[in-house]
Design a protein around this motif. Structure first.
Motif, mmCIF file in Angstrom:
data_model
loop_
_atom_site.group_PDB
_atom_site.id
_atom_site.type_symbol
_atom_site.label_atom_id
_atom_site.label_comp_id
_atom_site.label_asym_id
_atom_site.label_seq_id
_atom_site.Cartn_x
_atom_site.Cartn_y
_atom_site.Cartn_z
ATOM 1 N N GLU A 195 -20.242 70.595 11.993
ATOM 2 C CA GLU A 195 -20.229 71.660 13.001
ATOM 3 C C GLU A 195 -21.412 71.595 13.963
ATOM 4 O O GLU A 195 -21.339 72.096 15.080
ATOM 5 C CB GLU A 195 -20.196 73.039 12.320
ATOM 6 N N GLU A 196 -22.538 70.986 13.527
ATOM 7 C CA GLU A 196 -23.688 70.989 14.447
ATOM 8 C C GLU A 196 -23.497 70.033 15.620
ATOM 9 O O GLU A 196 -24.230 70.092 16.599
ATOM 10 C CB GLU A 196 -24.996 70.691 13.709
ATOM 11 N N TYR A 197 -22.509 69.141 15.497
ATOM 12 C CA TYR A 197 -22.212 68.253 16.627
ATOM 13 C C TYR A 197 -21.117 68.882 17.476
ATOM 14 O O TYR A 197 -20.078 69.300 16.966
ATOM 15 C CB TYR A 197 -21.787 66.869 16.122
ATOM 16 N N LYS A 198 -21.366 68.936 18.791
ATOM 17 C CA LYS A 198 -20.451 69.658 19.691
ATOM 18 C C LYS A 198 -19.040 69.098 19.676
ATOM 19 O O LYS A 198 -18.086 69.810 19.969
ATOM 20 C CB LYS A 198 -20.995 69.618 21.117
ATOM 21 N N ILE A 199 -18.899 67.818 19.336
ATOM 22 C CA ILE A 199 -17.562 67.215 19.352
ATOM 23 C C ILE A 199 -16.626 67.910 18.352
ATOM 24 O O ILE A 199 -15.425 68.035 18.598
ATOM 25 C CB ILE A 199 -17.621 65.680 19.094
ATOM 26 N N ALA A 200 -17.190 68.427 17.259
ATOM 27 C CA ALA A 200 -16.363 69.110 16.246
ATOM 28 C C ALA A 200 -15.710 70.359 16.848
ATOM 29 O O ALA A 200 -14.522 70.619 16.641
ATOM 30 C CB ALA A 200 -17.209 69.485 15.034
ATOM 31 N N ARG A 201 -16.490 71.103 17.617
ATOM 32 C CA ARG A 201 -15.949 72.308 18.240
ATOM 33 C C ARG A 201 -14.897 71.943 19.283
ATOM 34 O O ARG A 201 -13.849 72.571 19.372
ATOM 35 C CB ARG A 201 -17.063 73.121 18.883
ATOM 36 N N ARG A 202 -15.185 70.927 20.084
ATOM 37 C CA ARG A 202 -14.219 70.491 21.105
ATOM 38 C C ARG A 202 -12.899 70.073 20.436
ATOM 39 O O ARG A 202 -11.822 70.381 20.942
ATOM 40 C CB ARG A 202 -14.784 69.310 21.902
ATOM 41 N N TYR A 203 -13.019 69.384 19.321
ATOM 42 C CA TYR A 203 -11.832 68.907 18.590
ATOM 43 C C TYR A 203 -10.940 70.085 18.179
ATOM 44 O O TYR A 203 -9.721 69.981 18.175
ATOM 45 C CB TYR A 203 -12.302 68.125 17.360
ATOM 46 N N ARG A 204 -11.565 71.230 17.861
ATOM 47 C CA ARG A 204 -10.821 72.429 17.469
ATOM 48 C C ARG A 204 -10.280 73.186 18.683
ATOM 49 O O ARG A 204 -9.219 73.782 18.635
ATOM 50 C CB ARG A 204 -11.724 73.385 16.680
ATOM 51 N N ASP A 205 -11.075 73.183 19.753
ATOM 52 C CA ASP A 205 -10.735 74.024 20.908
ATOM 53 C C ASP A 205 -9.643 73.438 21.802
ATOM 54 O O ASP A 205 -8.922 74.182 22.460
ATOM 55 C CB ASP A 205 -11.988 74.254 21.777
ATOM 56 N N ILE A 206 -9.549 72.115 21.854
ATOM 57 C CA ILE A 206 -8.704 71.462 22.854
ATOM 58 C C ILE A 206 -7.187 71.561 22.592
ATOM 59 O O ILE A 206 -6.421 71.735 23.544
ATOM 60 C CB ILE A 206 -9.132 69.977 23.024
ATOM 61 N N PRO A 207 -6.689 71.457 21.338
ATOM 62 C CA PRO A 207 -5.229 71.389 21.153
ATOM 63 C C PRO A 207 -4.431 72.520 21.789
ATOM 64 O O PRO A 207 -3.318 72.301 22.271
ATOM 65 C CB PRO A 207 -5.063 71.398 19.624
ATOM 66 N N VAL A 208 -4.990 73.721 21.856
ATOM 67 C CA VAL A 208 -4.239 74.865 22.389
ATOM 68 C C VAL A 208 -3.934 74.707 23.884
ATOM 69 O O VAL A 208 -3.013 75.328 24.411
ATOM 70 C CB VAL A 208 -4.983 76.196 22.097
ATOM 71 N N THR A 209 -4.671 73.841 24.579
ATOM 72 C CA THR A 209 -4.405 73.645 26.014
ATOM 73 C C THR A 209 -3.001 73.074 26.237
ATOM 74 O O THR A 209 -2.426 73.245 27.308
ATOM 75 C CB THR A 209 -5.437 72.715 26.677
ATOM 76 N N GLY A 210 -2.461 72.404 25.224
ATOM 77 C CA GLY A 210 -1.102 71.872 25.330
ATOM 78 C C GLY A 210 -0.038 72.913 25.021
ATOM 79 O O GLY A 210 1.159 72.655 25.160
ATOM 80 N N ILE A 211 -0.497 74.117 24.605
ATOM 81 C CA ILE A 211 0.438 75.168 24.179
ATOM 82 C C ILE A 211 0.468 76.340 25.155
ATOM 83 O O ILE A 211 1.536 76.756 25.590
ATOM 84 C CB ILE A 211 0.072 75.672 22.758
ATOM 85 N N TYR A 212 -0.727 76.864 25.532
ATOM 86 C CA TYR A 212 -0.668 78.070 26.368
ATOM 87 C C TYR A 212 -0.417 77.762 27.843
ATOM 88 O O TYR A 212 -0.460 76.612 28.259
ATOM 89 C CB TYR A 212 -1.859 79.002 26.159
ATOM 90 N N ALA A 213 -0.102 78.825 28.592
ATOM 91 C CA ALA A 213 0.284 78.718 30.016
ATOM 92 C C ALA A 213 1.570 77.900 30.187
ATOM 93 O O ALA A 213 1.793 77.294 31.218
ATOM 94 C CB ALA A 213 -0.844 78.122 30.852
ATOM 95 N N GLY A 214 2.381 77.899 29.158
ATOM 96 C CA GLY A 214 3.604 77.083 29.170
ATOM 97 C C GLY A 214 3.329 75.805 28.405
ATOM 98 O O GLY A 214 2.404 75.063 28.730
ATOM 99 N N THR A 215 4.094 75.551 27.345
ATOM 100 C CA THR A 215 3.839 74.361 26.518
ATOM 101 C C THR A 215 4.049 73.088 27.342
ATOM 102 O O THR A 215 4.734 73.101 28.363
ATOM 103 C CB THR A 215 4.797 74.312 25.308
#
Length: 382
Positions: free
Chosen positions: A348-368
């Protein structure tokens, strides 16, 4: 960093001052906000005090009256801090434009100054527990009763759901309309409306500091004066404004990919294995080269698209392409970059871990992304 074709010197000055503001007010606290699962209202207040909320709204209502490229700068810089700040872009560039485009003079005077100052946080409520992409089949109803509408129904996955003071709700005002989408209207519900309550705060895989909740309407009474635009035109308004919403998601995906690539380049240069930096391995070089190429091509397409959008062109097909492609690229980059970080990428202390969690939803919201392909195919005459 390349110069975007739609940005002039004043935008760069604005970016520097906004970045300075974020370095003081956001970067030092972002980890804490993620732990607390909330962006504090005090941050919204500071954004408002400094003129960073709804900058494109007319000066008559307290805005700066500037072109939309200032909003692009704001969204890019917020995404660099972290994806959980998307609620601000939603407020500035998705919800408030419904009021500026379709609201009455009375509604604009009542709500816009407070949206600009940060006193009013907005949300939009489309999605329902049983209805995601199929917007024409929403079940929430708004039935006339004297000078009011009585709203019944439930909404879910609502960004800014917990903190919002003004929510634009998609409702069925004519249950007998044929086709169904002609019976949908947009009604603004204020925080203290009787019969309106919030359900649970949803526990998400990522976007931890972004408050996302269920909204419940049980005989919720709202004045008729709160209808946005004309009755029965809600679906048309939503379709009209989704272009900008999807463009916003494409921008977030692009910026996230650029950030992940840069942090990974820095990491592979400093991390050693077998007596040399791992950036010297051909496998690492090829992976970075592939990602850098895809990201650069995405940026070129996106920049041109923003120019066309600001010019007022109909770019629904291209926006659908960008929203799909750039978010898929971001998801791929998140996976590849985490792999290149090795075991540390899973910490978790490496920012890439957070990005890895945050990014997938971009393919879902605002229309899949599947819906994006449907739109593209339809607009290609298939």
């Amino acid at each position: 960093m390349q110069r975007h074709p739609y940005l002039k010197e004043e935008h760069e000055i604005f970016r520097k001052s906004f970045r300075k503001f974020l370095e003081k007010e956001a970067y030092p606290y972002y980890d804490q906000w993620e732990k607390e699962r909330m962006i504090p209202r005090s941050f919204w207040d500071k954004m408002g005090q400094n003129g960073f909320l709804c900058p494109d709204v007319d000066e008559a209502y307290g805005g700066l009256g500037v072109d939309w490229s200032f909003s692009v700068v704001i969204n890019e810089e917020l995404e660099k801090v972290g994806s959980s700040l998307i609620g601000i872009g939603l407020h500035n560039d998705i919800v408030v434009p419904y009021i500026t485009a379709y609201g009455t003079e009375e509604q604009k005077n009542k709500w816009l100054p407070s949206c600009i100052s940060g006193q009013l946080i907005t949300a939009i409520a489309m999605t329902e527990p049983g209805t995601g992409s199929d917007l024409a089949n929403i079940k929430t109803t708004a039935i006339k009763d004297g000078d009011d509408y009585i709203i019944n129904g439930q909404k879910t996955f609502i960004t800014n759901g917990l903190q919002s003071d003004l929510i634009i709700v998609a409702c069925v005002t004519d249950p007998n309309a044929k086709p169904k989408h002609r019976g949908i209207s947009l009604i603004a519900v204020e925080r203290d409306s009787p019969g309106f309550s919030r359900g649970r705060k949803l526990d998400k895989v990522g976007l931890h500091a972004q408050d996302t909740t269920e909204l419940i309407f049980e005989d919720c009474r709202v004045p008729k004066a709160n209808i946005i635009g004309k009755e029965g035109k809600g679906f048309f308004y939503l379709m009209n404004k989704l272009q900008q919403e999807r463009l916003l998601v494409a921008i977030a995906g692009q910026v996230a990919a650029e950030e992940m690539l840069q942090m990974t380049i820095d990491y592979v240069k400093s991390r050693e294995a077998f007596g040399q930096p791992i950036s010297k391995f051909q496998h690492t070089q090829f992976k970075i080269a592939e990602m850098a190429t895809e990201i650069a091509m995405g940026r070129a397409f996106l920049d041109q698209l923003i120019v066309e959008h600001i010019a007022g062109n109909d770019v629904v097909t291209k926006v659908s392409m960008a929203k799909w492609r750039l978010t898929e690229t971001a998801k791929k980059v998140a996976t590849e970059c985490m792999q290149l970080h090795g075991g540390y990428g899973y910490m978790e202390e490496y920012k890439i871990a957070r990005r890895y969690r945050d990014i997938p939803v971009t393919g879902i919201y605002a229309g899949t992304n599947e819906i994006m392909k449907v739109i593209i195919a339809k607009n290609l005459g298939l």
